[in-house]
Design an enzyme around this catalytic site. Structure first.
Site, PDB file in Angstrom:
ATOM      1  CE  LYS A  54      -3.836  -2.377   2.239  1.00 29.23           C
ATOM      2  NZ  LYS A  54      -4.438  -2.838   3.484  1.00 29.23           N
ATOM      3  CD  GLN A  98      -3.582  -4.548   6.493  1.00 33.11           C
ATOM      4  OE1 GLN A  98      -3.717  -3.505   5.870  1.00 33.11           O
ATOM      5  NE2 GLN A  98      -3.897  -5.714   5.959  1.00 33.11           N
ATOM      6  CG  ASP A 123     -10.326  -0.584   5.204  1.00 28.75           C
ATOM      7  OD1 ASP A 123     -10.031  -1.097   4.111  1.00 28.75           O
ATOM      8  OD2 ASP A 123      -9.664  -0.749   6.246  1.00 28.75           O
TER       9      ASP A 123
HETATM   10  N1  GUN Z   1      -6.853  -7.098   5.867  1.00 22.19           N
HETATM   11  C1  GUN Z   1      -7.179  -7.838   4.784  1.00 22.19           C
HETATM   12  N2  GUN Z   1      -7.969  -7.134   3.939  1.00 22.19           N
HETATM   13  C2  GUN Z   1      -8.135  -5.925   4.497  1.00 22.19           C
HETATM   14  C3  GUN Z   1      -8.848  -4.752   4.092  1.00 22.19           C
HETATM   15  O1  GUN Z   1      -9.487  -4.679   3.051  1.00 22.19           O
HETATM   16  N3  GUN Z   1      -8.762  -3.697   4.952  1.00 22.19           N
HETATM   17  C4  GUN Z   1      -8.064  -3.748   6.114  1.00 22.19           C
HETATM   18  N4  GUN Z   1      -8.069  -2.665   6.883  1.00 22.19           N
HETATM   19  N5  GUN Z   1      -7.405  -4.810   6.519  1.00 22.19           N
HETATM   20  C5  GUN Z   1      -7.439  -5.897   5.712  1.00 22.19           C
END
Ligand code: GUN
Length: 287
Positions: A54, A98, A123
């Site tokens: 990211k 996360q 998100d």
């Molecule tokens: N962990 C796995 N997929 C995601 C996601 O889409 N968002 C977040 N915040 N954590 C994740």
């Protein structure tokens, strides 16, 4: 005839190009660079890889980003204080915590996610954003299902009037996917572990979206010839072998179009996070 293979990279690059241009436009218009903060608590190795990806993608598109690493034994209060600080930070437009959180905090997950300013919730997990999506007022929408929709649009695949079947009813994929498809005028069926005679339902699907986390679960007999099949699953079946929820080799012989794993919709998720951060910046600049 084998199916059209929907390569994630092609669509992700198109989205990132658009985001890059949007960022240039935002800088020119407002003198603002969109900023994303990603909080990672603890040492989960898969999460670390996702967060690093990211961060790199932000750099690729000219976005500011911060990775905030908190120790595994951080308290809920420490995490909430950090979120409060980021909610107020002018240079941060998107906040992502996360998941999964360390075990001692997992019971508090909802409280923690609900603490993020809904206008910075890139998100799309905050109840305000979930509610808005469900009444057709799309605000910030979860990245993975939004990426599936964008891919269909960019691939020129119509949604309206199609019978869409979703396997999986998670808050991250299945449920938002239901709302996104419904508001685009598909007839939508959601299947899950209690669904009886699953194959008889999936056989009716013009568009099948699978997000259950079971390697190679969907087989050729479950597919209507010519259907569009989107595989959201990512399952590690050996140290260096990833497969989806769909048995790609079989199903590509029956489907009309199919996404591979790896190299499918997974690549769009990060592109949509960039998209959502730019959208969040615009939302905040309008306040
Ligand atoms: N962990 C796995 N997929 C995601 C996601 O889409 N968002 C977040 N915040 N954590 C994740």
């Amino acid at each position: 005839m084998t199916a059209r293979i929907l390569e994630g990279k092609v669509f992700a690059n198109q989205i990132k190009e658009t985001v890059k241009n949007d960022i240039v436009a935002l800088k020119e218009e407002f003198g603002v660079t969109p900023g994303l903060a990603v909080i990672i608590v603890g040492e989960n190795p898969a999460s670390r890889v996702y967060v690093a990806n990211k961060h790199r993608s932000c750099g690729d598109v000219g976005m500011y980003s911060e990775v905030i690493e908190m120790p595994a034994d951080s308290t809920k209060e420490q995490l909430l204080n950090k979120i409060a600080e980021l909610n107020q930070a002018e240079n941060i437009h998107g906040i992502l915590v996360q998941l999964p959180l360390p075990k001692h905090m997992s019971a508090d997950e909802a409280e923690i996610l609900n603490f993020i300013d809904p206008d910075k919730d890139v998100d799309g997990f905050h109840p305000v954003n979930v509610g808005k999506l469900s009444i057709g007022q799309e605000h910030l929408v979860p990245c993975t299902p939004l990426g599936c929709i964008k891919m269909l649009e960019l691939a020129g695949i119509d949604i309206a009037g199609k019978h869409a079947v979703i396997i999986g009813r998670s808050n991250i994929v299945g449920k938002p996917m239901f709302n996104l498809l419904l508001s685009r005028n598909a007839t939508v069926t959601v299947c899950h572990s209690w669904t009886k005679d699953l194959a008889s339902v999936t056989k009716e699907a013009d568009l099948l979206v699978v997000a259950i986390g079971k390697p190679n679960f969907v087989t050729a007999e479950m597919i209507k010839p010519g259907a569009v099949v989107i595989d959201v699953g990512i399952n590690r079946i050996a140290p260096k072998k990833l497969v989806g929820d769909v048995d790609f080799e079989q199903v590509k012989e029956v489907a009309g179009a199919i996404t591979p794993v790896p190299g499918g919709v997974g690549l769009l998720t990060i592109a949509m996070l960039m998209h959502n951060t730019v959208k969040a910046a615009r939302i905040q600049l309008k306040k």
